[in-house]
Design a protein around this motif. Structure first.
Motif, mmCIF file in Angstrom:
data_model
loop_
_atom_site.group_PDB
_atom_site.id
_atom_site.type_symbol
_atom_site.label_atom_id
_atom_site.label_comp_id
_atom_site.label_asym_id
_atom_site.label_seq_id
_atom_site.Cartn_x
_atom_site.Cartn_y
_atom_site.Cartn_z
ATOM 1 N N UNK A 38 0.831 -1.208 0.000
ATOM 2 C CA UNK A 38 0.000 0.000 0.000
ATOM 3 C C UNK A 38 0.861 1.251 0.000
ATOM 4 N N UNK A 39 1.892 1.286 0.840
ATOM 5 C CA UNK A 39 2.775 2.464 0.893
ATOM 6 C C UNK A 39 3.474 2.691 -0.432
ATOM 7 N N UNK A 40 3.947 1.629 -1.064
ATOM 8 C CA UNK A 40 4.607 1.755 -2.360
ATOM 9 C C UNK A 40 3.626 2.304 -3.397
ATOM 10 N N UNK A 41 2.410 1.773 -3.423
ATOM 11 C CA UNK A 41 1.444 2.235 -4.411
ATOM 12 C C UNK A 41 1.018 3.678 -4.181
ATOM 13 N N UNK A 42 0.840 4.075 -2.924
ATOM 14 C CA UNK A 42 0.448 5.460 -2.630
ATOM 15 C C UNK A 42 1.582 6.420 -2.982
ATOM 16 N N UNK A 43 2.798 6.097 -2.582
ATOM 17 C CA UNK A 43 3.911 6.994 -2.889
ATOM 18 C C UNK A 43 4.179 7.031 -4.389
ATOM 19 N N UNK A 44 3.997 5.901 -5.074
ATOM 20 C CA UNK A 44 4.137 5.899 -6.530
ATOM 21 C C UNK A 44 3.077 6.746 -7.204
ATOM 22 N N UNK A 45 1.854 6.701 -6.684
ATOM 23 C CA UNK A 45 0.774 7.534 -7.227
ATOM 24 C C UNK A 45 1.081 9.020 -7.020
ATOM 25 N N UNK A 46 1.588 9.356 -5.835
ATOM 26 C CA UNK A 46 1.974 10.747 -5.562
ATOM 27 C C UNK A 46 3.062 11.195 -6.535
ATOM 28 N N UNK A 47 4.089 10.373 -6.702
ATOM 29 C CA UNK A 47 5.197 10.729 -7.588
ATOM 30 C C UNK A 47 4.768 10.843 -9.040
ATOM 31 N N UNK A 48 3.864 9.979 -9.495
ATOM 32 C CA UNK A 48 3.454 10.069 -10.892
ATOM 33 C C UNK A 48 2.623 11.333 -11.129
ATOM 34 N N UNK A 49 1.893 11.771 -10.096
ATOM 35 C CA UNK A 49 1.174 13.048 -10.216
ATOM 36 C C UNK A 49 2.133 14.212 -10.363
ATOM 37 N N UNK A 50 3.177 14.231 -9.541
ATOM 38 C CA UNK A 50 4.197 15.287 -9.626
ATOM 39 C C UNK A 50 4.878 15.248 -10.996
ATOM 40 N N UNK A 51 5.318 14.074 -11.406
ATOM 41 C CA UNK A 51 6.053 13.957 -12.661
ATOM 42 C C UNK A 51 5.193 14.280 -13.870
ATOM 43 N N UNK A 52 3.918 13.941 -13.827
ATOM 44 C CA UNK A 52 3.029 14.282 -14.938
ATOM 45 C C UNK A 52 3.009 15.790 -15.164
ATOM 46 N N UNK A 53 2.868 16.528 -14.077
ATOM 47 C CA UNK A 53 2.827 17.996 -14.213
ATOM 48 C C UNK A 53 4.172 18.519 -14.708
ATOM 49 N N UNK A 54 5.270 18.019 -14.140
ATOM 50 C CA UNK A 54 6.592 18.498 -14.542
ATOM 51 C C UNK A 54 6.914 18.179 -15.998
ATOM 52 N N UNK A 55 6.451 17.036 -16.490
ATOM 53 C CA UNK A 55 6.745 16.628 -17.859
ATOM 54 C C UNK A 55 5.732 17.202 -18.833
#
Length: 125
Positions: A38-55
């Motif tokens: 669960x922690x891996x999936x939540x942190x991965x979801x957070x990171x993909x949100x950040x990276x989507x905006x940056x990219x």
């Protein structure tokens, strides 16, 4: 060719990060529930949100950086297949209520984390 190398490098680091985080969480909890996944999936979801905006929105990262971080690192780091297996194992062990709670929490919290990551990146970038 550089894109493939970026994906391979990111994938290797992402897999190691997933294993390390999940192993650490399992040593910190005394629960049958798969908190590490669960922690891996939540942190991965957070990171993909950040990276989507940056990219995609801010254009702050190159295509190679996107390949390294999103396709490689997060592709290997997030664990939806592990989430599915963990859920099936909970069901097979007779923990149906916990399995349903785990599924709902995983999906809802990860979608919320992705939204939060996008919002943070829009404010900070």
């Amino acid at each position: 060719m550089m894109t493939y190398l970026a994906i391979a490098l990111g994938g290797g680091v992402g897999a190691l990060a997933r294993y390390g985080l999940m192993t650490w969480v399992s040593t910190q909890t005394d629960s049958r529930l798969p908190w590490g996944t669960l922690l891996v999936n939540v942190s991965g979801a957070l990171l993909i949100g950040v990276l989507y905006v940056l990219v995609s929105e801010k254009m702050l990262l190159s295509n190679e950086a996107r390949a390294l971080l999103v396709v490689g690192f997060l592709g290997a780091f997030t664990t939806f297949s592990t989430f599915s297996l963990d859920t099936m194992l909970l069901i097979q062990q007779g923990w149906l209520i916990q399995a349903v709670g785990y599924m709902l929490a995983s999906v809802m919290i990860c979608v919320l984390a992705t939204w939060l990551g996008m919002a943070l990146a829009r404010v900070l970038a």
